[in-house]
Design an enzyme around this catalytic site. Structure first.
Site, PDB file in Angstrom:
ATOM      1  N   HIS A  72    -145.562  75.959  15.434  1.00  0.00           N
ATOM      2  CA  HIS A  72    -145.013  75.970  14.053  1.00  0.00           C
ATOM      3  C   HIS A  72    -144.532  77.268  13.592  1.00  0.00           C
ATOM      4  O   HIS A  72    -144.749  78.397  13.936  1.00  0.00           O
ATOM      5  CB  HIS A  72    -146.309  75.652  13.146  1.00  0.00           C
ATOM      6  CG  HIS A  72    -146.902  73.991  13.474  1.00  0.00           C
ATOM      7  ND1 HIS A  72    -147.825  73.646  12.502  1.00  0.00           N
ATOM      8  CD2 HIS A  72    -146.474  73.111  14.173  1.00  0.00           C
ATOM      9  CE1 HIS A  72    -148.005  72.436  13.127  1.00  0.00           C
ATOM     10  NE2 HIS A  72    -147.244  72.117  14.092  1.00  0.00           N
ATOM     11  N   GLU A  74    -145.220  78.876  10.983  1.00  0.00           N
ATOM     12  CA  GLU A  74    -145.907  80.108  10.329  1.00  0.00           C
ATOM     13  C   GLU A  74    -146.853  80.601  11.606  1.00  0.00           C
ATOM     14  O   GLU A  74    -146.922  81.930  11.567  1.00  0.00           O
ATOM     15  CB  GLU A  74    -147.202  79.138   9.490  1.00  0.00           C
ATOM     16  CG  GLU A  74    -146.599  78.501   8.470  1.00  0.00           C
ATOM     17  CD  GLU A  74    -146.215  76.911   8.796  1.00  0.00           C
ATOM     18  OE1 GLU A  74    -145.960  76.079   7.845  1.00  0.00           O
ATOM     19  OE2 GLU A  74    -145.951  76.748   9.826  1.00  0.00           O
ATOM     20  N   CYS A 100    -149.583  72.892   7.779  1.00  0.00           N
ATOM     21  CA  CYS A 100    -150.409  72.056   8.120  1.00  0.00           C
ATOM     22  C   CYS A 100    -151.898  72.598   8.188  1.00  0.00           C
ATOM     23  O   CYS A 100    -151.960  73.999   7.893  1.00  0.00           O
ATOM     24  CB  CYS A 100    -150.292  71.605   9.678  1.00  0.00           C
ATOM     25  SG  CYS A 100    -150.628  72.946  10.898  1.00  0.00           S
TER      26      CYS A 100
END
Length: 159
Positions: A72, A74, A100
């Site tokens: 992801h 992040e 998430c």
């Protein structure tokens, strides 16, 4: 008429949108911009770890409807900072999509103080975590204006 500056939140979220275009997973293009002291210190996209195949080249590898090939945005921005010895403590993050649950916990543990995002990611675990965050005032979370509002704001400043 005196010309005004584009608000920082609009600027940084638009940088996140532009950054998302570098994403390499076909399922979703997500951009993440890490800001410290009003300056961009790192960006991340959802894509494969360094030196591994990208989804756009070989396709996604899905398990339970999630691509396991890509990290992801992040995760990638935190890993980049770790790799280069950049502190994330006290940073703001601007993300095209709400994190998430795993990324939300990573952002908290990385010392991020504010999350600005555009698109929701609703699920039961995030609802629980958000309630905990609000109760303990751990991190500030704000949803950014929708695209039409941002575009009109940008157009106003371009004139």
């Amino acid at each position: 008429m005196e010309r005004q500056r584009l608000p920082r939140t609009t600027y940084f979220i638009n940088v996140a949108i532009l950054t998302s275009l570098r994403g390499t997973c076909n399922k979703e293009r997500v951009g993440c911009v890490l800001v410290k002291d009003k300056r961009i210190i790192a960006t991340g996209v959802n894509g494969s770890p360094s030196h591994l195949d990208h989804c756009i080249d070989v396709g996604c590898k899905e398990i339970n409807n999630h691509c396991i090939r890509a990290s992801h945005a992040e995760q990638n921005v935190i890993a980049l900072c770790s790799k280069h010895g950049i502190s994330t403590k006290g940073c703001d993050v601007y993300i095209t999509h709400f994190p998430c649950p795993t990324c939300l916990k990573l952002l908290i543990n990385a010392g991020i103080k504010r999350i600005y995002y555009m698109n929701d990611y609703k699920n039961e675990e995030n609802d629980y975590l958000l309630e905990e965050i609000k109760d303990k005032k751990i991190i500030y979370v704000e949803k950014i204006k929708d695209e039409d509002e941002r575009n009109s704001e940008i157009t106003e400043f371009v004139r």
